[in-house]
Design a protein around this motif. Sequence first.
Motif, mmCIF file in Angstrom:
data_model
loop_
_atom_site.group_PDB
_atom_site.id
_atom_site.type_symbol
_atom_site.label_atom_id
_atom_site.label_comp_id
_atom_site.label_asym_id
_atom_site.label_seq_id
_atom_site.Cartn_x
_atom_site.Cartn_y
_atom_site.Cartn_z
ATOM 1 N N ASP A 24 31.486 36.877 43.842
ATOM 2 C CA ASP A 24 31.448 37.191 42.413
ATOM 3 C C ASP A 24 30.261 36.570 41.681
ATOM 4 N N THR A 27 28.392 38.706 38.935
ATOM 5 C CA THR A 27 29.188 38.758 37.702
ATOM 6 C C THR A 27 29.078 37.432 36.951
ATOM 7 N N TYR A 74 32.730 55.142 36.252
ATOM 8 C CA TYR A 74 32.452 53.766 36.654
ATOM 9 C C TYR A 74 30.952 53.519 36.527
ATOM 10 N N ALA B 17 32.229 41.955 41.658
ATOM 11 C CA ALA B 17 33.111 42.492 40.615
ATOM 12 C C ALA B 17 32.397 43.579 39.818
ATOM 13 N N VAL B 18 31.393 43.184 39.024
ATOM 14 C CA VAL B 18 30.694 44.167 38.179
ATOM 15 C C VAL B 18 30.103 45.300 39.020
ATOM 16 N N GLN B 21 33.652 47.136 41.338
ATOM 17 C CA GLN B 21 34.699 47.889 40.632
ATOM 18 C C GLN B 21 35.771 48.398 41.619
ATOM 19 N N PRO B 59 41.333 43.928 34.081
ATOM 20 C CA PRO B 59 40.065 44.139 34.793
ATOM 21 C C PRO B 59 38.906 44.391 33.834
ATOM 22 N N LEU B 71 36.826 46.602 36.413
ATOM 23 C CA LEU B 71 36.623 45.595 37.464
ATOM 24 C C LEU B 71 37.686 45.763 38.559
#
Lengths: 137, 130
Positions: A24, A27, A74, B17-18, B21, B59, B71
């Motif tokens: 992560d 992010t 998305y 995460a970003v 998804q 999310p 997310l």
Amino acid sequence: MAGTITQRRWDLLLVVTAAPHSNDVITSALRLAQSVLDQGRTVRLWACGYANMLTQTTHGDTKLINTRDPEGVYPSSSRVVRDMLAANPGTFAWIACTACSAERGATSHINEVRFRSPMRFVSTIEGADKTVFIGGA
Amino acid sequence: MSEYRVLGVIDRAYRGAVEVQFFDALYGILDFRAQLGAVALALRGAAVTLAVDEDIYQPVVEFGPVRMDTLPDYRTSVRQLITEGVPVMVDEPDLRALGFGPDDVVPGVEVLDTNELAARWPEYDGVWFV
């Protein structure tokens, strides 16, 4: 003196060598950038290594179709970065390392990204009051 | 549809995460399922937390005016797997090491000892370390 270039100073430089889709960290880097922008400070992000995959034009604006939610939208990472740059004109900037991009065949960055040679890496660090190096390539 | 039976083992969780998804490791299990005779999932290491139940996570992340509400949502994916009849198993010592127990997981998830998990491998044609 005529011809003197005054280098702009930035409050924070984030050097991100971590790869997307690894953990992560991307992010977290974006959240860190946003939180500093929220304080009214300026942030520049230097994408190194596979972080250069985030801003490729080949992503388009949206990710591939989610087979379990075909109508869902998305946003691609390119789109997220572009929107963040648009939301912070003059205070947030994104640099693509030319060598890392070329090494990975990932030279098709969105227009908002600035190319910079690694020969200017240290001068870029010197142009920021603080640098946070987020490794993990 | 193939008769091939697969046990997917996930040791490493939270791979983005970003940028990820919906396209996370559990989506791989859900999406490949239609091609396989059977699929089951074993969560080990920090990945056991994917099956730890909760109802507060959203999310969502906001970068100033840029809002994302797509997310990864692992608990929802685990619940979907259970609903669709995919066995989901969790390594008990790894769960305990992180301060959780059998009562903390999504209903329907099996909590098994490491050796019991390994003993199930021969039931499958392939064990995939996803």
